[in-house]
Scaffold this active site. Sequence first.
Site, mmCIF file in Angstrom:
data_model
loop_
_atom_site.group_PDB
_atom_site.id
_atom_site.type_symbol
_atom_site.label_atom_id
_atom_site.label_comp_id
_atom_site.label_asym_id
_atom_site.label_seq_id
_atom_site.Cartn_x
_atom_site.Cartn_y
_atom_site.Cartn_z
ATOM 1 N N GLU A 99 0.840 -1.209 0.000
ATOM 2 C CA GLU A 99 0.000 0.000 0.000
ATOM 3 C C GLU A 99 0.865 1.245 0.000
ATOM 4 O O GLU A 99 1.936 1.252 0.606
ATOM 5 C CB GLU A 99 -0.803 0.025 1.303
ATOM 6 C CG GLU A 99 -2.240 -0.387 1.187
ATOM 7 C CD GLU A 99 -3.154 0.673 0.603
ATOM 8 O OE1 GLU A 99 -2.672 1.618 -0.077
ATOM 9 O OE2 GLU A 99 -4.361 0.548 0.804
ATOM 10 N N ASP A 100 0.364 2.307 -0.599
ATOM 11 C CA ASP A 100 1.092 3.568 -0.547
ATOM 12 C C ASP A 100 1.001 4.223 0.832
ATOM 13 O O ASP A 100 2.007 4.620 1.406
ATOM 14 C CB ASP A 100 0.611 4.535 -1.645
ATOM 15 C CG ASP A 100 -0.902 4.741 -1.656
ATOM 16 O OD1 ASP A 100 -1.628 4.098 -0.877
ATOM 17 O OD2 ASP A 100 -1.371 5.561 -2.473
ATOM 18 N N ASP A 103 -4.302 6.025 5.920
ATOM 19 C CA ASP A 103 -4.778 7.314 6.420
ATOM 20 C C ASP A 103 -5.851 7.019 7.477
ATOM 21 O O ASP A 103 -5.506 6.701 8.613
ATOM 22 C CB ASP A 103 -5.303 8.091 5.198
ATOM 23 C CG ASP A 103 -5.698 9.519 5.494
ATOM 24 O OD1 ASP A 103 -5.090 10.140 6.370
ATOM 25 O OD2 ASP A 103 -6.623 10.028 4.833
ATOM 26 N N PHE A 153 -1.040 16.498 3.303
ATOM 27 C CA PHE A 153 -1.343 15.814 2.046
ATOM 28 C C PHE A 153 -0.059 15.671 1.241
ATOM 29 O O PHE A 153 0.562 16.673 0.858
ATOM 30 C CB PHE A 153 -2.411 16.567 1.249
ATOM 31 C CG PHE A 153 -2.896 15.756 0.082
ATOM 32 C CD1 PHE A 153 -3.869 14.780 0.251
ATOM 33 C CD2 PHE A 153 -2.343 15.931 -1.178
ATOM 34 C CE1 PHE A 153 -4.292 14.003 -0.811
ATOM 35 C CE2 PHE A 153 -2.763 15.156 -2.256
ATOM 36 C CZ PHE A 153 -3.736 14.197 -2.076
ATOM 37 N N ARG A 166 2.696 11.414 -9.496
ATOM 38 C CA ARG A 166 3.030 10.044 -9.080
ATOM 39 C C ARG A 166 4.476 9.687 -9.389
ATOM 40 O O ARG A 166 5.080 8.866 -8.708
ATOM 41 C CB ARG A 166 2.120 9.036 -9.798
ATOM 42 C CG ARG A 166 0.658 9.097 -9.395
ATOM 43 C CD ARG A 166 -0.060 7.852 -9.888
ATOM 44 N NE ARG A 166 -1.504 7.975 -9.878
ATOM 45 C CZ ARG A 166 -2.291 7.750 -8.825
ATOM 46 N NH1 ARG A 166 -1.740 7.414 -7.679
ATOM 47 N NH2 ARG A 166 -3.593 7.863 -8.908
HETATM 48 P P1 5GP Z 1 -7.775 5.518 4.004
HETATM 49 O O1 5GP Z 1 -8.895 4.584 3.644
HETATM 50 O O2 5GP Z 1 -6.715 4.894 4.854
HETATM 51 O O3 5GP Z 1 -8.279 6.798 4.603
HETATM 52 O O4 5GP Z 1 -7.210 5.992 2.633
HETATM 53 C C1 5GP Z 1 -6.118 5.548 2.047
HETATM 54 C C2 5GP Z 1 -6.050 6.110 0.648
HETATM 55 O O5 5GP Z 1 -6.323 7.527 0.628
HETATM 56 C C3 5GP Z 1 -4.650 5.948 0.122
HETATM 57 O O6 5GP Z 1 -4.473 4.696 -0.493
HETATM 58 C C4 5GP Z 1 -4.546 7.122 -0.814
HETATM 59 O O7 5GP Z 1 -5.085 6.760 -2.064
HETATM 60 C C5 5GP Z 1 -5.406 8.198 -0.205
HETATM 61 N N1 5GP Z 1 -4.602 9.148 0.610
HETATM 62 C C6 5GP Z 1 -4.622 9.305 1.949
HETATM 63 N N2 5GP Z 1 -3.755 10.253 2.336
HETATM 64 C C7 5GP Z 1 -3.170 10.711 1.218
HETATM 65 C C8 5GP Z 1 -2.165 11.700 0.963
HETATM 66 O O8 5GP Z 1 -1.617 12.394 1.848
HETATM 67 N N3 5GP Z 1 -1.818 11.894 -0.339
HETATM 68 C C9 5GP Z 1 -2.376 11.186 -1.360
HETATM 69 N N4 5GP Z 1 -1.934 11.453 -2.580
HETATM 70 N N5 5GP Z 1 -3.303 10.234 -1.156
HETATM 71 C C10 5GP Z 1 -3.701 10.005 0.119
HETATM 72 MG MG MG Z 2 -3.733 3.306 -1.685
#
Ligand code: 5GP
Ligand code: MG
Length: 176
Positions: A99-100, A103, A153, A166
């Site tokens: 995973e990237d 959050d 962000f 990206r």
């Molecule tokens: P979660 O379900 O954990 O809130 O969301 C995760 C997804 O939200 C990540 O896979 C990503 O796509 C997006 N996301 C959350 N924070 C960031 C951020 O700081 N930058 C970017 N580009 N995407 C984010």
């Molecule tokens: Mg992701």
Amino acid sequence: MTPGETVEPLISAEQIETRLQGLADEIIRDYGEKPIILLCALTGGVIFLADLSRKLGNNTTIDFVRASSYGDGTVSNGKVRLDCHPKLDLASKDVLVVEDIIDTGHTLAYLKKYLEDMNVASVRVCALLDKPSRREVPEAQADYLGFSIPDEFVVGYGLDYAQRYRNLPYVGILKL
Ligand code: 5GP
Ligand code: MG
């Protein structure tokens, strides 16, 4: 770069490279010669997957999944769906989700439940980034984590803003 947007460097390409070697060492130590399926969460995980996978041994295979949040707004609200499913049969396999960023944790929690319902042998998570202060699902945690970051962000190294940035080789904070 679009006028009015700047990216303030947060994690350099060198720091990423060094940390990835550390993560690969941990993964190799834990899995040994066991075959692993690296399940990359598209699209943000793709650069991380490419670099990490090349530091792992020959017992890895690669597949992809795409989870999207739906509903209002840009922040995931727990309503997650998969719009790209794995091609491989994951039943009884050891799956490592790549995973990237974690959050709120909703996406990861959904993905882990989806994999458990497929009767995988095991599921662990390798995330490049984590924003712990934003977590809404406490059990959504990385087993292998690159960097813990503040609530900003970020873009680069796979992460986008409106599908851009990206391909930056580093992670930076987007300033609008
Ligand atoms: P979660 O379900 O954990 O809130 O969301 C995760 C997804 O939200 C990540 O896979 C990503 O796509 C997006 N996301 C959350 N924070 C960031 C951020 O700081 N930058 C970017 N580009 N995407 C984010
Ligand atoms: Mg992701």
